[in-house]
Design a protein around this motif. Structure first.
Motif, PDB file in Angstrom:
ATOM      1  N   GLY A  71       0.836  -1.196   0.000  1.00 30.24           N
ATOM      2  CA  GLY A  71       0.000   0.000   0.000  1.00 30.24           C
ATOM      3  C   GLY A  71       0.872   1.247   0.000  1.00 30.24           C
ATOM      4  N   ILE A  72       0.634   2.122  -0.941  1.00 27.41           N
ATOM      5  CA  ILE A  72       1.423   3.335  -1.055  1.00 27.41           C
ATOM      6  C   ILE A  72       0.728   4.430  -0.256  1.00 27.41           C
ATOM      7  N   THR A  73       1.456   5.025   0.658  1.00 25.97           N
ATOM      8  CA  THR A  73       0.884   6.075   1.499  1.00 25.97           C
ATOM      9  C   THR A  73       0.977   7.426   0.801  1.00 25.97           C
ATOM     10  N   GLU A  74       0.112   8.337   1.219  1.00 29.04           N
ATOM     11  CA  GLU A  74       0.146   9.690   0.667  1.00 29.04           C
ATOM     12  C   GLU A  74       1.490  10.347   0.954  1.00 29.04           C
ATOM     13  N   ASP A  75       2.009  10.120   2.150  1.00 27.81           N
ATOM     14  CA  ASP A  75       3.313  10.653   2.536  1.00 27.81           C
ATOM     15  C   ASP A  75       4.406  10.159   1.585  1.00 27.81           C
ATOM     16  N   ALA A  76       4.361   8.884   1.228  1.00 30.68           N
ATOM     17  CA  ALA A  76       5.361   8.308   0.323  1.00 30.68           C
ATOM     18  C   ALA A  76       5.252   8.913  -1.074  1.00 30.68           C
ATOM     19  N   ILE A  77       4.032   9.108  -1.551  1.00 29.90           N
ATOM     20  CA  ILE A  77       3.842   9.707  -2.875  1.00 29.90           C
ATOM     21  C   ILE A  77       4.397  11.124  -2.884  1.00 29.90           C
ATOM     22  N   GLN A  78       4.085  11.881  -1.856  1.00 27.95           N
ATOM     23  CA  GLN A  78       4.575  13.259  -1.795  1.00 27.95           C
ATOM     24  C   GLN A  78       6.090  13.304  -1.680  1.00 27.95           C
ATOM     25  N   CYS A  79       6.660  12.397  -0.920  1.00 21.63           N
ATOM     26  CA  CYS A  79       8.112  12.322  -0.785  1.00 21.63           C
ATOM     27  C   CYS A  79       8.757  11.956  -2.124  1.00 21.63           C
TER      28      CYS A  79
ATOM     29  N   GLU B 152      17.001  13.244   2.011  1.00 21.30           N
ATOM     30  CA  GLU B 152      16.795  11.984   2.736  1.00 21.30           C
ATOM     31  C   GLU B 152      16.069  12.151   4.060  1.00 21.30           C
ATOM     32  N   ASN B 153      16.030  13.349   4.622  1.00 26.12           N
ATOM     33  CA  ASN B 153      15.412  13.565   5.925  1.00 26.12           C
ATOM     34  C   ASN B 153      13.926  13.239   5.951  1.00 26.12           C
ATOM     35  N   HIS B 154      13.277  13.224   4.816  1.00 29.58           N
ATOM     36  CA  HIS B 154      11.845  12.943   4.760  1.00 29.58           C
ATOM     37  C   HIS B 154      11.543  11.462   4.580  1.00 29.58           C
ATOM     38  N   ILE B 155      12.563  10.670   4.409  1.00 24.25           N
ATOM     39  CA  ILE B 155      12.377   9.227   4.293  1.00 24.25           C
ATOM     40  C   ILE B 155      12.422   8.642   5.699  1.00 24.25           C
ATOM     41  N   THR B 156      11.353   7.949   6.057  1.00 23.74           N
ATOM     42  CA  THR B 156      11.233   7.394   7.408  1.00 23.74           C
ATOM     43  C   THR B 156      11.014   5.888   7.328  1.00 23.74           C
ATOM     44  N   ASN B 157      11.046   5.240   8.475  1.00 24.56           N
ATOM     45  CA  ASN B 157      10.775   3.797   8.527  1.00 24.56           C
ATOM     46  C   ASN B 157       9.376   3.472   8.023  1.00 24.56           C
TER      47      ASN B 157
ATOM     48  N   SER C  74       7.268   2.027   0.574  1.00 24.91           N
ATOM     49  CA  SER C  74       6.447   2.602  -0.498  1.00 24.91           C
ATOM     50  C   SER C  74       7.287   3.452  -1.445  1.00 24.91           C
ATOM     51  N   ILE C  75       8.186   4.243  -0.889  1.00 26.19           N
ATOM     52  CA  ILE C  75       9.058   5.081  -1.722  1.00 26.19           C
ATOM     53  C   ILE C  75       9.959   4.212  -2.585  1.00 26.19           C
ATOM     54  N   ARG C  76      10.495   3.163  -2.005  1.00 22.16           N
ATOM     55  CA  ARG C  76      11.350   2.241  -2.771  1.00 22.16           C
ATOM     56  C   ARG C  76      10.565   1.597  -3.915  1.00 22.16           C
ATOM     57  N   GLN C  77       9.333   1.192  -3.634  1.00 21.78           N
ATOM     58  CA  GLN C  77       8.480   0.600  -4.663  1.00 21.78           C
ATOM     59  C   GLN C  77       8.286   1.576  -5.827  1.00 21.78           C
ATOM     60  N   LEU C  78       7.994   2.829  -5.525  1.00 23.52           N
ATOM     61  CA  LEU C  78       7.812   3.844  -6.566  1.00 23.52           C
ATOM     62  C   LEU C  78       9.124   4.094  -7.317  1.00 23.52           C
ATOM     63  N   ALA C  79      10.227   4.147  -6.589  1.00 24.58           N
ATOM     64  CA  ALA C  79      11.535   4.391  -7.211  1.00 24.58           C
ATOM     65  C   ALA C  79      11.907   3.270  -8.179  1.00 24.58           C
ATOM     66  N   ILE C  80      11.605   2.042  -7.794  1.00 23.02           N
ATOM     67  CA  ILE C  80      11.901   0.903  -8.668  1.00 23.02           C
ATOM     68  C   ILE C  80      10.947   0.884  -9.861  1.00 23.02           C
ATOM     69  N   GLU C  81       9.662   1.071  -9.599  1.00 23.14           N
ATOM     70  CA  GLU C  81       8.662   1.032 -10.678  1.00 23.14           C
ATOM     71  C   GLU C  81       8.929   2.090 -11.739  1.00 23.14           C
ATOM     72  N   TYR C  82       9.346   3.288 -11.300  1.00 23.84           N
ATOM     73  CA  TYR C  82       9.570   4.387 -12.248  1.00 23.84           C
ATOM     74  C   TYR C  82      11.051   4.656 -12.503  1.00 23.84           C
TER      75      TYR C  82
ATOM     76  N   PRO D 261      17.075   6.188 -10.319  1.00 26.97           N
ATOM     77  CA  PRO D 261      18.320   5.691  -9.736  1.00 26.97           C
ATOM     78  C   PRO D 261      18.777   6.447  -8.488  1.00 26.97           C
ATOM     79  N   GLY D 262      18.647   7.759  -8.484  1.00 23.85           N
ATOM     80  CA  GLY D 262      19.083   8.548  -7.338  1.00 23.85           C
ATOM     81  C   GLY D 262      18.322   8.221  -6.070  1.00 23.85           C
ATOM     82  N   LEU D 263      17.083   7.842  -6.203  1.00 29.20           N
ATOM     83  CA  LEU D 263      16.257   7.498  -5.053  1.00 29.20           C
ATOM     84  C   LEU D 263      16.445   6.041  -4.654  1.00 29.20           C
ATOM     85  N   ILE D 264      16.721   5.197  -5.609  1.00 29.77           N
ATOM     86  CA  ILE D 264      16.967   3.781  -5.319  1.00 29.77           C
ATOM     87  C   ILE D 264      18.224   3.645  -4.454  1.00 29.77           C
ATOM     88  N   LYS D 265      19.235   4.455  -4.718  1.00 30.49           N
ATOM     89  CA  LYS D 265      20.474   4.424  -3.931  1.00 30.49           C
ATOM     90  C   LYS D 265      20.173   4.754  -2.505  1.00 30.49           C
TER      91      LYS D 265
END
Length: 97
Positions: free
Chosen positions: A53-61, A72-77, A82-90, A93-97
């Motif tokens: 499930g992708i959260t609104e916070d993850a989409i905005q991040c 990176e400060n906005h990436i939380t546990n 969800s952010i990783r899922q979006l980074a991989i799907e789309y 590379p900078g976010l996957i790292k």
């Protein structure tokens, strides 16, 4: 920085829209830069519903990172998967790292 953005398209997820500057998105996302012609005339880009499930916070991040607003400060546990899922799907590379 928002005053300089040309938010000409939107991501949509579960009926909610998130404005984006597509020219910045294609600079971060290999997926969108490689499929530029497919999305050129699309105003709304639907985010696929995934097993995670992708959260609104993850989409905005994710969007903030792709619009060169995020650090990176906005990436939380709670949103990292969800952010990783979006980074991989789309293919961002900078976010996957």
């Amino acid at each position: 920085m928002d005053t300089f953005l040309q938010k000409d398209k939107s991501f949509t997820y579960k009926g909610k829209s998130y404005s984006i500057d597509f020219s910045l998105l294609i600079r971060r996302s290999l997926f969108f830069s490689e499929k530029l012609n497919e999305f050129k005339n699309e105003q709304n880009i639907e985010i696929c519903d995934t097993r995670v499930g992708i959260t609104e916070d993850a989409i905005q991040c994710f969007i903030s990172f792709c619009q060169f607003e995020q650090n990176e400060n906005h990436i939380t546990n709670s949103n990292v998967l969800s952010i990783r899922q979006l980074a991989i799907e789309y293919n961002v590379p900078g976010l996957i790292k």
